[in-house]
Design a protein around this motif. Structure first.
Motif, PDB file in Angstrom:
ATOM      1  N   PRO A   1      -3.126 115.307  60.586  1.00 16.86           N
ATOM      2  CA  PRO A   1      -4.177 114.507  59.940  1.00 16.86           C
ATOM      3  C   PRO A   1      -3.897 113.130  60.332  1.00 16.86           C
ATOM      4  CG  PRO A   1      -2.305 115.003  58.653  1.00 16.86           C
ATOM      5  CD  PRO A   1      -1.999 115.717  60.149  1.00 16.86           C
ATOM      6  N   ILE A   2      -4.987 112.294  60.535  1.00 16.56           N
ATOM      7  CA  ILE A   2      -4.966 110.306  60.377  1.00 16.56           C
ATOM      8  C   ILE A   2      -5.693 109.616  59.804  1.00 16.56           C
ATOM      9  CG2 ILE A   2      -5.745 108.592  61.713  1.00 16.56           C
ATOM     10  CD1 ILE A   2      -6.044 110.681  64.179  1.00 16.56           C
ATOM     11  N   SER A   3      -4.801 109.191  58.877  1.00 19.38           N
ATOM     12  CA  SER A   3      -5.003 108.706  57.065  1.00 19.38           C
ATOM     13  C   SER A   3      -6.476 107.934  57.292  1.00 19.38           C
ATOM     14  CB  SER A   3      -4.145 107.727  56.544  1.00 19.38           C
ATOM     15  OG  SER A   3      -3.822 106.827  57.425  1.00 19.38           O
ATOM     16  N   GLU A   4      -7.092 107.194  56.230  1.00 19.91           N
ATOM     17  CA  GLU A   4      -8.504 106.446  56.399  1.00 19.91           C
ATOM     18  C   GLU A   4      -7.979 105.101  56.672  1.00 19.91           C
ATOM     19  OE1 GLU A   4     -11.729 106.832  56.647  1.00 19.91           O
ATOM     20  OE2 GLU A   4     -10.665 108.829  56.249  1.00 19.91           O
ATOM     21  N   GLU A   5      -6.558 104.915  56.044  1.00 21.00           N
ATOM     22  CA  GLU A   5      -5.909 103.194  56.853  1.00 21.00           C
ATOM     23  C   GLU A   5      -5.764 103.458  57.733  1.00 21.00           C
ATOM     24  OE1 GLU A   5      -2.411 100.836  54.854  1.00 21.00           O
ATOM     25  OE2 GLU A   5      -2.416 102.804  54.393  1.00 21.00           O
ATOM     26  N   ARG A   6      -5.594 104.272  58.778  1.00 24.81           N
ATOM     27  CA  ARG A   6      -4.910 104.331  59.797  1.00 24.81           C
ATOM     28  C   ARG A   6      -6.204 104.393  60.918  1.00 24.81           C
ATOM     29  NH1 ARG A   6      -0.712 102.066  62.672  1.00 24.81           N
ATOM     30  NH2 ARG A   6      -0.853 103.117  64.851  1.00 24.81           N
ATOM     31  N   LYS A   7      -7.242 104.597  60.887  1.00 23.51           N
ATOM     32  CA  LYS A   7      -8.250 105.257  61.235  1.00 23.51           C
ATOM     33  C   LYS A   7      -8.957 103.409  61.234  1.00 23.51           C
ATOM     34  CE  LYS A   7      -9.842 109.751  60.813  1.00 23.51           C
ATOM     35  NZ  LYS A   7     -10.419 110.797  59.919  1.00 23.51           N
ATOM     36  N   GLN A   8      -8.573 103.271  60.717  1.00 22.77           N
ATOM     37  CA  GLN A   8      -9.047 101.368  60.157  1.00 22.77           C
ATOM     38  C   GLN A   8      -9.136 100.748  60.706  1.00 22.77           C
ATOM     39  OE1 GLN A   8      -9.246 100.251  55.951  1.00 22.77           O
ATOM     40  NE2 GLN A   8     -10.138 101.336  55.633  1.00 22.77           N
TER      41      GLN A   8
ATOM     42  N   GLN B   1       2.538 111.539  67.494  1.00 24.30           N
ATOM     43  CA  GLN B   1       1.320 110.501  66.700  1.00 24.30           C
ATOM     44  C   GLN B   1       0.914 109.334  67.687  1.00 24.30           C
ATOM     45  OE1 GLN B   1       3.415 107.701  65.097  1.00 24.30           O
ATOM     46  NE2 GLN B   1       1.495 106.999  64.147  1.00 24.30           N
TER      47      GLN B   1
ATOM     48  N   GLU C   1      -3.449 109.741  67.731  1.00 24.47           N
ATOM     49  CA  GLU C   1      -4.684 108.386  67.773  1.00 24.47           C
ATOM     50  C   GLU C   1      -5.606 108.522  69.022  1.00 24.47           C
ATOM     51  OE1 GLU C   1      -1.847 106.711  64.182  1.00 24.47           O
ATOM     52  OE2 GLU C   1      -2.038 106.064  65.714  1.00 24.47           O
TER      53      GLU C   1
END
Length: 209
Positions: free
Chosen positions: A23-30, A195, A199
């Motif tokens: 999973p990639i968090s929404e914060e990290r996607k930003q 990770q 990404e």
């Protein structure tokens, strides 16, 4: 025309499948969206995409990032040149090299020295990704204009100006060095590599050619 083909070694393909399940968090996607937007803008303008992944010693995180980004770019048929560098020369850390081998890359060394030059392959057909510790403006990073992708907080905070940078993009990662010579060493290096793989695969999968 891309230099490399997108056929992957079987073990590497399994690693990438595993990375795709992270999973990639929404914060990290930003955070990653800034990098996506930069690459997409260059593609839309028909300009070269040059990414220079930078951390202090160019020994772990920036090397992981360059290699995974170039592999992802080639797989998704995105014409990108991925480099890496630091603010001082050390060596591509052997623990990181071994982690890439466990992931399924084929890695060979061109010379036995304190700073070996490695050739990293992701398929039988691919040209090698050349990897060794160097400063960010080493001649091997053959680009006059590039995005400086900052992979560690020290380099990001202590390099206020990098010549040739079109855009500075912080994409920081925790350093697996904290686990050197512990029972968790291999596990933590593999976790960080995975990770970064997840990404970079996400970044290049979002682009429109």
């Amino acid at each position: 025309m891309l230099k490399r083909k997108n056929t992957l070694y079987p073990t590497l393909a399994e690693t990438i499948q595993k990375a795709g399940e992270l999973p990639i968090s929404e914060e990290r996607k930003q955070v990653l969206q800034v990098l996506i937007n930069y690459i997409q803008s260059k593609l839309d303008q028909g300009q070269d995409v040059n990414l220079n992944f930078i951390c202090t010693h160019n020994s772990r995180r920036s090397q992981f990032s360059q290699i995974w980004a170039q592999t992802a770019a080639d797989f998704h048929r995105i014409p990108a040149n991925c480099y890496s560098g630091g603010v001082e020369v050390t060596a591509f850390n052997e623990r990181a090299v071994n982690s890439l081998k466990r992931s399924g890359f084929r890695v060979s060394s061109k010379e036995n020295s304190s700073n070996p030059i490695y050739s990293v392959f992701y398929s039988h057909e691919s040209d090698p990704i050349t990897a060794f510790s160097k400063v960010y403006d080493d001649p091997a990073n053959d680009a006059l204009h590039f995005a400086a992708v900052m992979t560690c907080d020290h380099a990001d905070e202590n390099c206020p100006f990098i010549p040739g940078t079109e855009q500075r993009i912080p994409v920081r990662y925790e350093d697996p060095k904290a686990f050197d010579d512990t029972e968790l060493e291999a596990q933590k290096y593999d976790e960080r590599s995975l990770q970064i793989a997840a990404e970079m695969w996400f970044v290049f999968s979002q682009l429109k050619k």
